[in-house]
Design an enzyme around this catalytic site. Structure first.
Site, short mmCIF file in Angstrom:
data_model
loop_
_atom_site.label_atom_id
_atom_site.label_comp_id
_atom_site.label_asym_id
_atom_site.label_seq_id
_atom_site.Cartn_x
_atom_site.Cartn_y
_atom_site.Cartn_z
N GLU A 48 45.51 30.59 125.57
CA GLU A 48 46.75 29.90 125.91
C GLU A 48 47.33 30.36 127.24
O GLU A 48 47.44 31.56 127.51
CB GLU A 48 47.77 30.15 124.78
CG GLU A 48 49.08 29.44 124.94
CD GLU A 48 50.00 29.65 123.74
OE1 GLU A 48 51.00 28.93 123.63
OE2 GLU A 48 49.72 30.52 122.91
N LYS A 117 51.35 21.27 124.37
CA LYS A 117 51.77 21.89 123.11
C LYS A 117 52.97 21.14 122.54
O LYS A 117 53.94 20.85 123.25
CB LYS A 117 52.13 23.35 123.36
CG LYS A 117 52.35 24.21 122.13
CD LYS A 117 52.54 25.66 122.57
CE LYS A 117 52.65 26.62 121.41
NZ LYS A 117 52.78 28.02 121.89
N CYS A 154 47.92 26.84 119.82
CA CYS A 154 48.58 27.96 119.13
C CYS A 154 49.54 27.50 118.02
O CYS A 154 49.10 27.16 116.94
CB CYS A 154 49.29 28.87 120.13
SG CYS A 154 49.61 30.53 119.47
N SER A 181 48.36 35.02 120.41
CA SER A 181 48.93 35.53 119.16
C SER A 181 49.02 37.05 119.23
O SER A 181 48.00 37.73 119.22
CB SER A 181 48.05 35.11 117.97
OG SER A 181 48.53 35.66 116.77
N GLY A 296 56.81 65.16 128.74
CA GLY A 296 57.21 66.47 128.27
C GLY A 296 56.44 66.82 127.01
O GLY A 296 56.54 66.11 126.01
N SER A 298 56.20 69.19 124.11
CA SER A 298 57.12 70.15 123.50
C SER A 298 56.48 71.05 122.46
O SER A 298 57.10 72.02 122.02
CB SER A 298 58.26 69.38 122.82
OG SER A 298 57.76 68.64 121.71
N GLY A 300 55.60 69.52 119.67
CA GLY A 300 55.85 68.71 118.49
C GLY A 300 54.86 67.57 118.36
O GLY A 300 54.09 67.27 119.28
N ILE A 301 54.90 66.90 117.21
CA ILE A 301 53.91 65.88 116.88
C ILE A 301 54.02 64.64 117.76
O ILE A 301 53.01 64.04 118.16
CB ILE A 301 54.03 65.49 115.38
CG1 ILE A 301 52.89 64.57 114.94
CG2 ILE A 301 55.37 64.84 115.08
CD1 ILE A 301 51.57 65.26 114.79
N THR A 403 58.59 59.56 124.34
CA THR A 403 57.83 59.99 123.16
C THR A 403 58.60 59.88 121.85
O THR A 403 58.25 60.52 120.87
CB THR A 403 57.35 61.45 123.34
OG1 THR A 403 58.49 62.30 123.49
CG2 THR A 403 56.47 61.58 124.57
N GLU A 408 63.30 58.00 114.56
CA GLU A 408 64.37 58.64 115.33
C GLU A 408 65.18 57.61 116.12
O GLU A 408 66.40 57.70 116.19
CB GLU A 408 63.75 59.67 116.27
CG GLU A 408 63.12 60.84 115.52
CD GLU A 408 62.27 61.73 116.40
OE1 GLU A 408 61.79 62.76 115.89
OE2 GLU A 408 62.07 61.39 117.59
N LYS A 527 72.09 52.67 122.05
CA LYS A 527 71.03 53.52 122.61
C LYS A 527 69.73 52.73 122.76
O LYS A 527 69.04 52.81 123.79
CB LYS A 527 70.78 54.73 121.71
CG LYS A 527 71.84 55.79 121.74
CD LYS A 527 71.37 57.02 120.96
CE LYS A 527 72.40 58.14 120.99
NZ LYS A 527 71.94 59.35 120.28
#
Length: 558
Positions: A48, A117, A154, A181, A296, A298, A300-301, A403, A408, A527
């Site tokens: 498309e 379309k 589509c 898609s 960064g 850190s 962490g995961i 990240t 969060e 935020k």
């Protein structure tokens, strides 16, 4: 009378166009057609709006862009005078009836037909009614070398408009569908069911050609396929890989049947999600011209999996990982970050933030006198880190990888102008428990096309330890949030399924916890409006799919 052909070799060009790069997309189309010709194809089906790139959004409102796309289509049509395969390719076209999401069919050096379309999607990530007008009327099948081909575009096969049924009634023998898609988890099954429904309605086989590549937050995963008139899978192309595959179709007493075609294996859930994140990051960085990235690291995961994704997508030489310790950074985190960088083979720098943080605190001493130390002082650490990453970005031209995970970001557990700084977030639409699942998967697998190493690239200690922002002594995420398995389930209910508080409580959750999470979700909207774009993985991501007002006093059950 010309004898109708008994065999038709159709190539599906599952390619990765770039929105706005009309010349580049035309070059890709030409290369694919040459490849298809070498494989003996009679016809090449592209996806498309291929010449424009999909979705072009408000670019369609620019006359110069429309002219460039139409000229590219005309030039490509002239190429077919060489006696090679004909083409079906998508492009926007401005006509008296409006600006249409269109395809052209070209063969023998000429444009044989245009089709527009009819059903313009206007939900979730789509807002085509903003820039396109629906085709004025359904036009019938196109006669291509003696074969009557129906070409819905589509959404024409997804919605309630009976496009396919009308094409069948008008004499179509086979349906070829160009698509854009986007990926979300288990989307392939949804597409198969949509096509099977149309095959049942029409009694005709359908070829579904889907775009590949990342376009801002959207990931197009390819996985083109066909369903035969007998409702079985006729062929299946690869997912997350560009390809030009030729399929052989034979005319029988019962219609056209696929006699030859690829049958690729489709990845399982964790692999598919990981590869979607990897493809999205790679295309965002490369298509926007960044030479390298910085993040960064850190210990962490979240930062660890983002580092792994960056190395897999771009190569170890294009990632700079920066540890920015402060007084609350544990020895474990220092070691884990270094071990992760070493396992990935990327550059690793340490930039302590003690002096800038203390400088901020000193500058604010008089203003903050008499107040209690708390989250403001914690956030100064995050904002110092964000400033350092942006300085590195400015100095070296590196894009900052953000990240933060979806859990969060949902509840505002992130700092504006701090850890939210950056250009793109590959895990923006992954809940925390999904981050853990993908990290474990990556430690046991190397996805196809990855540039990173095999083996454990995310140290086991990072996966096993309690997650913490390390902004105060002995802090863990669970000091401020419910346990992540609980939080993620509540959030999925609220975000993905729009469930009410009573329904969620009926699943076994504490009412006060659900109400608190709902409140945090709503007040963090401001935020999220300022967050970097990121890969869409779920059915309802923040941004394109979920558009809640920032000013919002509604609370369920209050």
């Amino acid at each position: 009378m010309t004898k109708k052909p008994d065999i038709l070799r159709i190539a599906i060009a599952q390619l990765n166009p770039t929105v706005g790069d009309v010349a580049g997309n035309l070059a890709k189309a030409r290369e694919a057609r040459a490849d298809a010709a070498r494989q003996g194809a009679d016809l090449v089906l592209y996806t498309e709006l291929f010449l424009a790139g999909y979705p072009p959004e408000d670019l369609v409102l620019k006359p110069a862009f429309l002219k460039a796309c139409e000229k590219a289509a005309e030039d490509f049509a002239k190429d077919t005078a060489d006696g090679g395969p004909g083409v079906i390719i998508g492009t926007p076209l401005k006509r008296k009836s409006g600006t249409h999401n269109s395809i052209i069919v070209a063969d023998g050096g000429k444009i044989l037909a245009e089709r527009y379309k009819l059903d313009l999607p206007n939900y979730g990530e789509f807002d085509e009614k903003r820039v396109f007008q629906a085709g004025p009327e359904l036009q019938g099948p196109v006669n291509f070398r003696g074969v009557r081909i129906g070409i819905p575009i589509c959404e024409d096969i997804w919605g309630e408009v009976a496009v396919c049924e009308t094409l069948a009634e008008s004499g179509a023998e086979i349906l070829l569908v160009p698509n854009g898609s986007p990926y979300y988890r288990a989307k392939i099954d949804v597409r198969h069911q949509v096509v099977i429904r149309q095959v049942i309605e029409t009694g005709l086989p359908m070829i579904y050609a889907n775009q590949l590549g990342g376009q801002d937050e959207l990931i197009f995963d390819g996985a083109s396929f066909a369903i035969g008139a007998d409702k079985t899978l006729a062929f299946q192309m690869s997912q997350f890989e560009d390809a030009v595959d030729v399929t052989t179709w034979k005319r029988t007493d019962d219609g056209w049947v696929c006699a030859e075609g690829a049958m690729s294996k489709i990845p399982e859930r964790e692999e598919a999600d990981y590869r979607a994140c990897m493809l999205g990051l790679r295309d965002y960085v490369n298509k926007n011209g960044f030479k390298n990235v910085v993040l960064g690291l850190s210990g962490g995961i979240d930062s660890a999996i983002c580092a792994a994704l960056a190395v897999d997508a771009l190569g170890e030489e294009r990632l700079r990982a920066v540890m920015m310790p402060y007084r609350y950074t544990s020895k474990d985190s220092l070691k884990d970050a270094e071990d992760c960088a070493r396992a990935l083979g990327c550059r690793y720098d340490i930039v302590p933030i003690f002096e800038p943080v203390e400088g901020f605190l000193h500058a604010l001493t008089q203003m903050f006198e008499g107040t209690k130390e708390g989250i403001t002082e914690e956030n100064l650490q995050s904002r110092a880190r964000g400033t350092i990453l942006m300085a590195i970005s400015n100095k070296f031209g590196s894009m900052v990888v953000t990240t933060g995970n979806k859990s969060e970001m949902s509840v505002g557990y992130a700092t504006l102008y701090g850890d939210m700084n950056g250009g793109f977030n590959p895990i923006k639409d992954l809940y925390k428990m999904q981050v853990y699942a993908l990290s474990r998967w990556r430690n046991s697998h190397v996805p196809p096309g990855a540039l990173g190493p095999s083996g454990e690239v995310i140290p086991k200690n990072i996966i096993d330890k309690a997650p913490s922002a390390e902004l105060r002594e002995n802090q863990t995420d669970q000091d401020s949030l419910p346990p992540y398995p609980v939080l993620d389930d509540i959030l999925e209910c609220l975000v993905e399924h729009e469930m009410g508080v009573d329904e969620i409580v009926a699943r076994g959750h504490d009412r006060a916890t659900v109400a608190r999470v709902e409140h945090l979700l709503y007040i963090a909207e401001y935020k999220r409006r300022q967050a970097a774009p990121g890969v869409k993985i779920t059915r309802k991501n923040f941004g394109r799919d979920r558009r809640y007002p920032i000013t919002n006093r509604f609370r369920d059950g209050r």
